[in-house]
Design an enzyme around this catalytic site. Structure first.
Site, PDB file in Angstrom:
ATOM      1  N   LEU A 131       0.821  -1.212   0.000  1.00 14.99           N
ATOM      2  CA  LEU A 131       0.000   0.000   0.000  1.00 14.99           C
ATOM      3  C   LEU A 131       0.859   1.268   0.000  1.00 14.99           C
ATOM      4  CD1 LEU A 131      -2.612  -1.061   2.732  1.00 14.99           C
ATOM      5  CD2 LEU A 131      -2.972  -0.980   0.247  1.00 14.99           C
ATOM      6  N   SER A 132       0.246   2.371  -0.396  1.00 13.35           N
ATOM      7  CA  SER A 132       0.931   3.658  -0.316  1.00 13.35           C
ATOM      8  C   SER A 132       1.242   3.951   1.147  1.00 13.35           C
ATOM      9  CB  SER A 132       0.025   4.745  -0.897  1.00 13.35           C
ATOM     10  OG  SER A 132       0.629   5.993  -0.726  1.00 13.35           O
ATOM     11  N   LYS A 188       7.683   0.968   1.164  1.00 14.19           N
ATOM     12  CA  LYS A 188       8.427   0.450   0.005  1.00 14.19           C
ATOM     13  C   LYS A 188       9.657   1.311  -0.304  1.00 14.19           C
ATOM     14  CE  LYS A 188       4.856   0.878  -2.715  1.00 14.19           C
ATOM     15  NZ  LYS A 188       3.906   1.463  -1.726  1.00 14.19           N
ATOM     16  N   SER A 189       9.443   2.615  -0.474  1.00 17.38           N
ATOM     17  CA  SER A 189      10.564   3.492  -0.857  1.00 17.38           C
ATOM     18  C   SER A 189      11.587   3.597   0.260  1.00 17.38           C
ATOM     19  CB  SER A 189      10.083   4.917  -1.181  1.00 17.38           C
ATOM     20  OG  SER A 189       8.820   4.911  -1.719  1.00 17.38           O
ATOM     21  N   SER A 244       1.444  -1.464  -7.203  1.00 12.84           N
ATOM     22  CA  SER A 244       1.142  -2.646  -8.037  1.00 12.84           C
ATOM     23  C   SER A 244       0.118  -3.571  -7.377  1.00 12.84           C
ATOM     24  CB  SER A 244       2.421  -3.408  -8.397  1.00 12.84           C
ATOM     25  OG  SER A 244       3.285  -3.606  -7.298  1.00 12.84           O
TER      26      SER A 244
HETATM   27  P1  ADP Z   1       5.700   3.860   0.183  1.00 10.68           P
HETATM   28  O1  ADP Z   1       6.941   4.017  -0.639  1.00 10.68           O
HETATM   29  O2  ADP Z   1       5.318   2.430   0.405  1.00 10.68           O
HETATM   30  O3  ADP Z   1       4.553   4.692  -0.291  1.00 10.68           O
HETATM   31  P2  ADP Z   1       7.176   5.363   2.152  1.00 10.68           P
HETATM   32  O4  ADP Z   1       8.450   4.587   2.258  1.00 10.68           O
HETATM   33  O5  ADP Z   1       7.178   6.620   1.326  1.00 10.68           O
HETATM   34  O6  ADP Z   1       6.028   4.371   1.655  1.00 10.68           O
HETATM   35  O7  ADP Z   1       6.651   5.760   3.590  1.00 10.68           O
HETATM   36  C1  ADP Z   1       6.645   4.862   4.668  1.00 10.68           C
HETATM   37  C2  ADP Z   1       6.677   5.667   5.984  1.00 10.68           C
HETATM   38  O8  ADP Z   1       6.605   4.750   7.080  1.00 10.68           O
HETATM   39  C3  ADP Z   1       7.983   6.431   6.141  1.00 10.68           C
HETATM   40  O9  ADP Z   1       7.686   7.697   6.692  1.00 10.68           O
HETATM   41  C4  ADP Z   1       8.770   5.566   7.138  1.00 10.68           C
HETATM   42  O10 ADP Z   1       9.671   6.319   7.912  1.00 10.68           O
HETATM   43  C5  ADP Z   1       7.654   4.982   7.991  1.00 10.68           C
HETATM   44  N1  ADP Z   1       7.983   3.719   8.665  1.00 10.68           N
HETATM   45  C6  ADP Z   1       7.812   3.464   9.973  1.00 10.68           C
HETATM   46  N2  ADP Z   1       8.224   2.223  10.315  1.00 10.68           N
HETATM   47  C7  ADP Z   1       8.670   1.654   9.166  1.00 10.68           C
HETATM   48  C8  ADP Z   1       9.248   0.385   8.868  1.00 10.68           C
HETATM   49  N3  ADP Z   1       9.439  -0.552   9.790  1.00 10.68           N
HETATM   50  N4  ADP Z   1       9.582   0.132   7.579  1.00 10.68           N
HETATM   51  C9  ADP Z   1       9.390   1.075   6.616  1.00 10.68           C
HETATM   52  N5  ADP Z   1       8.878   2.299   6.839  1.00 10.68           N
HETATM   53  C10 ADP Z   1       8.513   2.610   8.115  1.00 10.68           C
END
Ligand code: ADP
Length: 200
Positions: free
Chosen positions: A33-34, A38-39, A106
């Site tokens: 999910l968003s 992932k990033s 995806s």
């Molecule tokens: P996506 O790319 O899936 O849309 P992002 O990576 O942009 O998501 O955002 C995820 C958010 O969740 C970030 O702000 C990150 O710091 C936070 N977060 C908290 N705990 C975790 C974790 N265990 N793994 C990944 N992200 C985390």
């Protein structure tokens, strides 16, 4: 037109490029999910690989949706076309000898299966970043969930558009139970043997 496309036989193969790089190439596909992470996780994995001298590139919404796919919406058929183009780009990059990291929601299983077919099974590592929609909404990194709840965004995955979970991902990371470092360590451990050239 198609019958006039006759492939030229080039002398430098993917194996030559891998040999020069001294590592294999493949695709790490992050789905979830968003706001699932992932990033965040892909970014740290790429830094770890870079430190090891591995040639990498990350594809994500920023460099894809603003460029080659700027004509596509989030309607189901456009989401499928979005993933199709990304998988073809990934296949070229894998052929170029690069370890590609791709971070895209995806949401459809059939699209992820088609990526695997395009890049070939052996080159495809599906990584499911499994974070509940409640947690993603709480994080709301980009403010998208708030907008979706207000009806300003249609087709928001997890809210008004489905997310189909992978049945058998190579790696599954439950971010509510793990740290980023821990997730990265698991991914690095999984790909270590894949990086070695004589492993094919
Ligand atoms: P996506 O790319 O899936 O849309 P992002 O990576 O942009 O998501 O955002 C995820 C958010 O969740 C970030 O702000 C990150 O710091 C936070 N977060 C908290 N705990 C975790 C974790 N265990 N793994 C990944 N992200 C985390």
């Amino acid at each position: 037109m198609k019958e006039n496309i006759i492939p030229h036989s080039y002398q430098i193969s993917v194996d030559d490029r891998k040999k020069l790089n001294q590592h294999n190439s493949f695709l790490l596909w992050f789905t979830g999910l968003s706001g699932s992470g992932k990033s965040t996780i892909a970014n740290v994995v790429e830094q770890e690989l870079h430190k090891k001298g591995v040639k990498t590139y990350t594809l994500d919404g920023d460099n894809i949706r603003k460029g080659i796919n700027k004509d596509l919406t989030f309607a189901p058929e456009d989401r499928t076309e979005n993933i199709r183009r990304i998988s073809e780009i990934s296949a070229l990059m894998v052929d170029a000898g690069i370890v590609v990291l791709a971070a895209f929601v995806s949401p459809y299983k059939k699209d992820r299966i088609s990526i695997k077919n395009v890049v070939k099974d052996v080159n495809f590592v599906e990584i499911y970043i499994n974070t509940s929609v409640e947690e993603c909404e709480r994080r709301d990194v980009k403010g998208l969930y708030k907008k979706a709840r207000a009806g300003e965004i249609k087709n928001m995955t997890g809210i008004s558009s489905p997310y189909e979970e992978p049945d058998n991902p190579a790696i599954e990371i439950k971010t509510e139970e793990r740290t980023v470092e821990d997730a990265v360590a698991e991914i690095m451990q999984y790909i270590a043997p894949k990086l070695k050239q004589n492993n094919e």
